[in-house]
Scaffold this active site. Structure first.
Site, PDB file in Angstrom:
ATOM      1  N   GLU A  20       0.832  -1.212   0.000  1.00 33.11           N
ATOM      2  CA  GLU A  20       0.000   0.000   0.000  1.00 33.11           C
ATOM      3  C   GLU A  20       0.870   1.267   0.000  1.00 33.11           C
ATOM      4  OE1 GLU A  20      -2.995  -0.251  -0.655  1.00 33.11           O
ATOM      5  OE2 GLU A  20      -3.761  -2.136   0.174  1.00 33.11           O
ATOM      6  N   HIS A  46      -2.324   1.791   8.542  1.00 32.01           N
ATOM      7  CA  HIS A  46      -3.501   1.118   7.980  1.00 32.01           C
ATOM      8  C   HIS A  46      -3.671  -0.213   8.698  1.00 32.01           C
ATOM      9  CE1 HIS A  46      -6.203  -0.993   5.353  1.00 32.01           C
ATOM     10  NE2 HIS A  46      -5.273  -1.871   5.009  1.00 32.01           N
ATOM     11  N   HIS A  99      -6.957  -3.445   9.816  1.00 33.62           N
ATOM     12  CA  HIS A  99      -8.290  -3.994   9.556  1.00 33.62           C
ATOM     13  C   HIS A  99      -9.089  -4.017  10.853  1.00 33.62           C
ATOM     14  CE1 HIS A  99      -6.231  -6.249   5.960  1.00 33.62           C
ATOM     15  NE2 HIS A  99      -6.281  -4.938   5.782  1.00 33.62           N
ATOM     16  N   GLU A 151     -15.770  11.106  24.379  1.00 30.63           N
ATOM     17  CA  GLU A 151     -14.547  11.795  23.958  1.00 30.63           C
ATOM     18  C   GLU A 151     -14.312  11.815  22.452  1.00 30.63           C
ATOM     19  OE1 GLU A 151     -11.236  11.130  26.592  1.00 30.63           O
ATOM     20  OE2 GLU A 151     -12.443  12.305  27.993  1.00 30.63           O
ATOM     21  N   HIS A 161     -13.020  -3.216   4.322  1.00 24.39           N
ATOM     22  CA  HIS A 161     -11.584  -3.502   4.318  1.00 24.39           C
ATOM     23  C   HIS A 161     -10.906  -3.037   5.610  1.00 24.39           C
ATOM     24  CE1 HIS A 161      -7.551  -3.518   1.925  1.00 24.39           C
ATOM     25  NE2 HIS A 161      -7.317  -3.522   3.214  1.00 24.39           N
TER      26      HIS A 161
HETATM   27  O1  2HA Z   1      -2.117  -6.946   3.067  1.00 24.77           O
HETATM   28  O2  2HA Z   1      -3.668  -4.643   4.464  1.00 24.77           O
HETATM   29  O3  2HA Z   1      -4.482  -3.496   2.225  1.00 24.77           O
HETATM   30  C1  2HA Z   1      -1.840  -5.689   3.490  1.00 24.77           C
HETATM   31  C2  2HA Z   1      -3.069  -4.904   3.457  1.00 24.77           C
HETATM   32  C3  2HA Z   1      -3.529  -4.477   2.128  1.00 24.77           C
HETATM   33 ZN    ZN Z   2      -5.575  -3.782   4.234  1.00 26.98          ZN
END
Ligand code: 2HA
Ligand code: ZN
Length: 279
Positions: free
Chosen positions: A124, A147, A149, A177, A218
Site C-alpha cells: 500500500e 492502515h 483492519h 470523547e 476492508h
Molecule cells: O495486506 O492490508 O491493504 C496488506 C493490506 C492491504
Molecule cells: Zn488492508
C-alpha cells in the site's frame, strides 16, 4: 526460510523507532486487527535521528517506486514490508521492516536498513506516500500513516450508511470523547481494489480534510504526528464502532444529544466539522 539472528534482533530493538514500530505492530496484531499480512505502517524519520544509529551514506539496495514522489524527496521512512505478518515483526525487525530514503530526484527509494532477503516495502505504498504528501501540506509536523483492519470499523461498514457526515455523527454519539479526538470527522472512499495507485489517490484526496479514512469492507487509515497519535485515533474510532456494534440490536433508552456534543466541543476548544450537528 531465513534464520532469525537473536543478537541482531536485540540490537535492532535498541533503536527507538525500530522498537516503536515493532511494538505497535505487535499490539495491533494482538488486537486482532492485522490477521495474516493485513495492515501496514509508514513513519517519517528525521535525518539526524536516523544518522545517530545508521550509516546514511550506505545504500544497501535501490528500489523503484511505482511512481515518482518528488514531494517526498530526501525524506526518510521506516515502513512495514509487503506480505509481512505484523505478528512476526518483533521477532525479526530487519526481515519485516525497512528504512528507506526517497532519492533527491524523487524517482528511487534508497534502502538503508532491513527488508532482508529482497523484501519489498508495503503493497500500500501508493496510499501511504500520497497520504503523507497531503497530510504534510495540512500539518508540517505530520509523520505517521497506519492502515489496519480494525474489526468493528470494518463490521460497521456493512450495516451503516457510508455517508461521511452520518457515519461521523454516529461515531461521535458512541463515546463522549470522540468529538474531541476527531472533530474533523472521518473520510470514506467507495470500495476499491487495494494496493493500486487509484485507491492511493482517492485516499489522499480525503486526507486533505481528514486525519482518518475508512475503506469500506476492508479497514481504516489513521494519521498523526506520532505513532501514539495515529494509533490512538484508530483506537478511539474502533472503540466507538465497537459500541455501535454492541448496541445495534438493542433498544436505545438514552443517548448523547446534539446539544451535549456541541457543549463538549466548546468545553474542549475543538471545532466540529460543519454540517454534522444542527445545534
Ligand atoms: O495486506 O492490508 O491493504 C496488506 C493490506 C492491504
Ligand atoms: Zn488492508
Amino acid at each position: 526460510m531465513s534464520t532469525v539472528n537473536a543478537d541482531q534482533t536485540a540490537k535492532a530493538l535498541e533503536i527507538p523507532f525500530i522498537k516503536e514500530m515493532s511494538e505497535i505492530t505487535q499490539h495491533m496484531w494482538r488486537n486482532g486487527w492485522d490477521e495474516r499480512n493485513g495492515g501496514n505502517v509508514s513513519y517519517i524519520l528525521d535525518e539526524a535521528e536516523v544518522a545517530r544509529y545508521l550509516d546514511i551514506n550506505h545504500v544497501i539496495r535501490v528500489i523503484e517506486p511505482a511512481f515518482p514522489v518528488n514531494e517526498l524527496a530526501g525524506k526518510y521512512f521506516i515502513v512495514t514490508g509487503s506480505g509481512k505478518y505484523f505478528k512476526n515483526v518483533i521477532h525479526d525487525p530487519s526481515g519485516n521492516l525497512g528504512i528507506l530514503r526517497v532519492s533527491n530526484d524523487g524517482t528511487k527509494l534508497e534502502l538503508l536498513w532491513g527488508l532482508d532477503n529482497d523484501a519489498k516495502p508495503t503493497s500500500e505504498l501508493a496510499s501511504h506516500f500520497m497520504s503523507h504528501i497531503e497530510r504534510l501540506k495540512a500539518d508540517p509536523n505530520h509523520r505517521v500513516v497506519i492502515h489496519n483492519h480494525a474489526t468493528n470499523v470494518l463490521a460497521m461498514t456493512f450495516i451503516h450508511d457510508l455517508d461521511e457526515a452520518k457515519f461521523t455523527k454516529t461515531l461521535w454519539e458512541m463515546c463522549t470523547e470522540c468529538i474531541v479526538v476527531f472533530p474533523d470527522g472521518i473520510g470514506i472512499i467507495p470500495w476499491m481494489v487495494p494496493g493500486s495507485s487509484e485507491i492511493g489517490r482517492a485516499t489522499a484526496e480525503k486526507m486533505k480534510e481528514y486525519h482518518s479514512v475508512i475503506w469500506p469492507q476492508h479497514g481504516i487509515f489513521g494519521t498523526g504526528t506520532s505513532i501514539d497519535e495515529a494509533f490512538g485515533l484508530i483506537e478511539t474510532i474502533e472503540k466507538a464502532a465497537q459500541i455501535y456494534m454492541l448496541i445495534a440490536h438493542h433498544e436505545i433508552k438514552q443517548r448523547i444529544t446534539e446539544r451535549e456534543l456541541s457543549d463538549l466541543a466548546a468545553a474542549f476548544g475543538v471545532i466540529p466539522r460543519p454540517g454534522i450537528l444542527s445545534v
